[in-house]
Design an enzyme around this catalytic site. Structure first.
Site, short mmCIF file in Angstrom:
data_model
loop_
_atom_site.label_atom_id
_atom_site.label_comp_id
_atom_site.label_asym_id
_atom_site.label_seq_id
_atom_site.Cartn_x
_atom_site.Cartn_y
_atom_site.Cartn_z
N GLU A 100 -58.54 -29.82 67.70
CA GLU A 100 -57.85 -30.46 66.57
C GLU A 100 -57.29 -29.44 65.60
OE1 GLU A 100 -60.03 -33.63 64.78
OE2 GLU A 100 -59.69 -34.89 66.54
N ASP B 102 -59.97 -45.14 69.55
CA ASP B 102 -60.76 -43.90 69.64
C ASP B 102 -61.32 -43.64 68.24
OD1 ASP B 102 -61.76 -41.37 70.49
OD2 ASP B 102 -59.96 -40.38 69.80
N SER B 103 -62.22 -42.68 68.17
CA SER B 103 -62.71 -42.26 66.86
C SER B 103 -61.58 -41.64 66.04
CB SER B 103 -63.82 -41.23 67.04
OG SER B 103 -63.31 -40.15 67.82
N CYS C 27 -62.41 -43.44 74.24
CA CYS C 27 -63.35 -42.47 73.66
C CYS C 27 -64.62 -42.53 74.50
CB CYS C 27 -63.64 -42.87 72.22
SG CYS C 27 -64.94 -41.93 71.43
N HIS D 61 -60.37 -35.62 74.30
CA HIS D 61 -59.62 -34.44 73.80
C HIS D 61 -59.39 -33.40 74.89
CE1 HIS D 61 -60.68 -35.91 69.81
NE2 HIS D 61 -60.04 -34.92 69.24
N CYS E 40 -64.46 -36.23 77.69
CA CYS E 40 -64.06 -36.39 76.29
C CYS E 40 -62.54 -36.48 76.29
CB CYS E 40 -64.53 -35.20 75.46
SG CYS E 40 -63.89 -35.22 73.77
N1 DGL Z 1 -62.73 -38.78 71.55
C1 DGL Z 1 -64.15 -38.57 71.47
C2 DGL Z 1 -64.78 -38.72 72.87
O1 DGL Z 1 -64.08 -38.90 73.87
C3 DGL Z 1 -64.48 -37.22 70.89
C4 DGL Z 1 -64.22 -37.10 69.41
C5 DGL Z 1 -65.39 -37.55 68.56
O2 DGL Z 1 -66.48 -36.97 68.65
O3 DGL Z 1 -65.19 -38.47 67.79
O4 DGL Z 1 -65.98 -38.66 72.96
#
Ligand code: DGL
Length: 266
Positions: free
Chosen positions: A154, A11-12, A74, A188, A186
């Site tokens: 976060e 993931d990012s 992600c 998160h 997403c």
């Molecule tokens: N985890 C990323 C997603 O699912 C969101 C966080 C980011 O923007 O890096 O798009």
């Protein structure tokens, strides 16, 4: 590549831990090698080309660690880079993205109007809308970028007045009215799923990708005879930029204490 090799998950940052956590629950014998590109987050604000470049380098790192499968945990990465990764690395590993399992789940139901909330990168890629409409041209798919939600979560605002106000502000957008389902596109967002369900008072199906991705990982490993039934699993968690605060934040996304290892791959 054999059954005892780890599953790579990236993931990012640390939001992808919601997916890693679901994979662990579904496949407790599997080793997981997680990579969070904390040096480059948020991907949601990056161009597709930048995201593709990061994803190729991270996938190479995971392949160098013999990952039998690479999960793009992600949505921004899945939307921008999945096809390129499959093409670039051909038969070197199995790739799973987080978009297709969610789309598949939404297709099974007879939803007429489906909402998608996600980062700017995911929304501008149109990945969800194009896949949903390709399968059913009559489906009405509405999308809204909700960029405040990632930093909000976060920073620990996911179950209080502040998060409630931000969530309500986004969900009351004209485009998101009279939905049958809302896709949380997403990694998160599972943390705010309850809040969102409360907002809709049970009238809208709220779906995220963590469980459907774990199901797809299991299905694909089983199909390829790569399920690990024997070994004691070993999990490792890498980041491209370590801070104490990232390590603290992992507690929101993963049920156990995690030690992050910083690795320089750029
Ligand atoms: N985890 C990323 C997603 O699912 C969101 C966080 C980011 O923007 O890096 O798009």
């Amino acid at each position: 590549m054999n059954a005892t090799c780890p599953i790579g998950v990236f993931d990012s940052g640390i939001g992808g831990l919601t997916v890693a956590s679901a994979i662990r629950r579904a496949l407790p014998n599997e080793s997981i090698l997680y990579f969070g590109d904390t040096a480059h987050l948020p991907y949601g604000e990056k161009s597709a080309d930048a995201i593709r470049y990061y994803c190729i380098r991270i996938s190479q790192f995971l392949l160098d660690h013999d990952c039998k499968m690479i999960v793009l945990a992600c949505n921004s990465a899945s939307s921008a880079a999945y096809d390129i990764l499959v093409d670039f690395f051909k038969n070197k590993s199995l790739f799973v993205n987080v978009v297709d399992p969610l789309v598949k789940l939404a297709q099974k139901k007879e939803y007429k109007k489906v909402g998608v909330i996600a980062t700017k990168a995911t929304i501008s890629s149109n990945a969800y809308r194009s896949k949903l409409v390709a399968a059913d041209p009559n489906k009405n798919v509405v999308q809204l970028a909700t960029p405040l939600l990632v930093p909000m979560i976060e920073e620990g605002f996911y179950n209080d007045n502040i998060s409630e106000q931000i969530i309500h502000k986004y969900l009351s957008d004209d485009s998101l009215q009279n939905l049958d389902a809302l896709l949380l596109a997403c990694t998160h967002y599972p943390l705010i799923r309850k809040h969102i369900e409360q907002y809709y008072k049970g009238k809208v199906d709220v779906i995220d990708s963590a469980e459907p991705v774990a199901v797809e990982v299991k299905r694909l490993l089983s199909e390829k005879a790569l399920l690990n039934n024997s070994q004691k699993p070993v999990h490792r968690f890498f980041v491209s930029d370590y801070t104490r605060s990232f390590e603290e934040t992992t507690k929101l996304f993963y049920p156990e204490n995690i030690s992050l290892e910083e690795v320089s791959i750029w």
